[in-house]
Motif scaffolding. Structure first.
Motif, PDB file in Angstrom:
ATOM      1  N   ASN A  10       0.858  -1.184   0.000  1.00  0.00           N
ATOM      2  CA  ASN A  10       0.000   0.000   0.000  1.00  0.00           C
ATOM      3  C   ASN A  10       0.897   1.237   0.000  1.00  0.00           C
ATOM      4  OD1 ASN A  10      -3.014  -0.722   0.256  1.00  0.00           O
ATOM      5  ND2 ASN A  10      -2.028  -2.127   1.705  1.00  0.00           N
ATOM      6  N   LYS A  11       0.345   2.356   0.423  1.00  0.00           N
ATOM      7  CA  LYS A  11       1.123   3.599   0.517  1.00  0.00           C
ATOM      8  C   LYS A  11       1.055   4.155   1.938  1.00  0.00           C
ATOM      9  CE  LYS A  11       0.454   4.776  -4.366  1.00  0.00           C
ATOM     10  NZ  LYS A  11      -0.044   5.794  -5.346  1.00  0.00           N
ATOM     11  N   ASN A  34       5.603  -0.633   1.841  1.00  0.00           N
ATOM     12  CA  ASN A  34       4.881   0.591   2.159  1.00  0.00           C
ATOM     13  C   ASN A  34       5.882   1.732   2.265  1.00  0.00           C
ATOM     14  OD1 ASN A  34       1.834   0.232   2.608  1.00  0.00           O
ATOM     15  ND2 ASN A  34       2.688  -1.564   3.656  1.00  0.00           N
ATOM     16  N   ASN A  58      10.528  -0.834   3.464  1.00  0.00           N
ATOM     17  CA  ASN A  58       9.980   0.395   4.022  1.00  0.00           C
ATOM     18  C   ASN A  58      11.124   1.371   4.250  1.00  0.00           C
ATOM     19  OD1 ASN A  58       6.908   0.272   4.679  1.00  0.00           O
ATOM     20  ND2 ASN A  58       7.665  -1.753   5.259  1.00  0.00           N
TER      21      ASN A  58
END
Length: 354
Positions: A10-11, A34, A58
């Motif tokens: 996702n973001k 992410n 990340n």
């Protein structure tokens, strides 16, 4: 009652909340791929049922939280492709239940590998590449079996402490004598002491049996030896030949005092060690009778017992239990028994005690 939480690819931004709530049943946490930042919170160690942790790809910074070592049933950790710094905590390197993957690659980790990393006895993969680690590597000689047979020197580039001349362009390893005292070497002190203790124990027991033979057999002249009941019925030469691939060189374990020892497998799957006596040696006939009498009755953890025999005019053989898993100790003890007993019988025969 949440058991699995997938939020990967996702973001998501920002840090992981330091208070993650009473997730006492959470077994899988996946936050991969992410835009998460900040430090990995110490509270992640409050997840007692955590088995899989995916925080890779990340922008986490700071040190790996030692509290992660409280998650005792973790089977997979992936913290790769972040900006983590500092040493690898000994607390997580000692997680002995890690089974699948331990991936800390492509961070900025420093320092040496913790000694407790050897506790990861069942892990299938460890990836520490792309960091700034320093110090000694506990590896030594590159193994010659399994997946290592398919690798080339490029797989070990940059690890100057590794050795193994069987891989082209790598240096030869020191001799067993020089490497015996080194940490992680194939023959360290503890292993050497273990095998020496076994051999010494065998020799002590064997000396008692030599005295027994001398007193109760050889001191009484030529007396008929009582028969021995073996746990298996007598076996034919044909069965032994099939079991040992025709007593082929590939099955040869070694040569003893009055014969050779071969590895074999019977039709029922039983692994055996077969001692084929050299009948051209006059003492071999006497050795066969003596070993049947002594080793057939012997029950000791450091002496492999005779389970059956194959006597005929053209061949005499003894069948032993075979130590499984390629035990060096088992092979050494079989051969040591063969050499010592053969030499003893030869000496006694020459001096007319038999």
């Amino acid at each position: 009652m949440l058991e699995r939480l997938y939020l990967d690819q996702n973001k998501l931004q920002g840090p992981i909340p330091s208070e993650n709530g009473p997730l006492k049943h959470l077994g899988l946490l996946s936050l991969s791929l992410n835009l998460l930042t900040g430090e990995i919170p110490q509270s992640i160690g409050n997840l007692p049922q955590l088995r899989r942790l995916h925080l890779d790809n990340n922008q986490f910074v700071g040190k790996i939280p030692p509290a992660l070592g409280r998650c005792l049933i973790l089977k997979l950790i992936d913290l790769s492709h972040n900006n983590l710094t500092g040493n690898i905590p000994s607390e997580i390197s000692g997680l002995k239940n890690l089974q699948f993957y331990f991936n800390l690659s492509w961070n900025s980790l420093q320092g040496s590998l913790p000694d407790r990393i050897s506790k990861m006895a069942v892990v299938q993969g460890i990836d520490l590449s792309g960091n700034q680690l320093s110090g000694k590597i506990p590896s030594g000689e590159i193994p010659k079996a399994g997946l290592f047979t398919k690798l080339t020197a490029s797989s070990f580039r940059g690890n100057r402490e590794l050795c193994g001349q069987w891989i082209v362009s790598l240096p030869a390893c020191p001799s067993a004598t020089s490497s015996a005292g080194s940490t992680g070497g194939p023959w360290n002190f503890h292993k050497l002491f273990k095998y020496l203790s076994s051999v010494i124990s065998f020799l002590m027991v064997y000396c008692f049996y030599i005295l027994f033979l001398y007193k109760y057999f050889f001191g009484k002249g030529n007396v008929e030896q009582p028969s021995i009941e073996f746990p298996y019925p007598r076996i034919s030469y044909k069965e032994l030949s099939i079991a040992t691939n025709g007593f082929g060189k590939g099955n040869l374990l070694g040569i003893g005092g009055v014969g050779s020892v071969y590895k074999g497998i019977l039709d029922n799957g039983t692994l055996i060690a077969v001692k084929a006596l050299n009948l051209e040696d006059e003492a071999a006939h006497k050795s066969f009778n003596v070993e049947c009498q002594v080793l057939g009755k012997t029950r000791h953890r450091n002496i492999i017992k005779v389970i059956t025999s194959c006597p005929n005019l053209d061949f005499k053989g003894l069948v032993f239990d075979f130590m499984s898993n390629g035990s060096l100790k088992g092979i050494c003890i079989v051969m040591l028994a063969s050499v010592i007993l053969g030499v003893s019988v030869k000496w006694i025969y020459r001096h007319d005690y038999i």
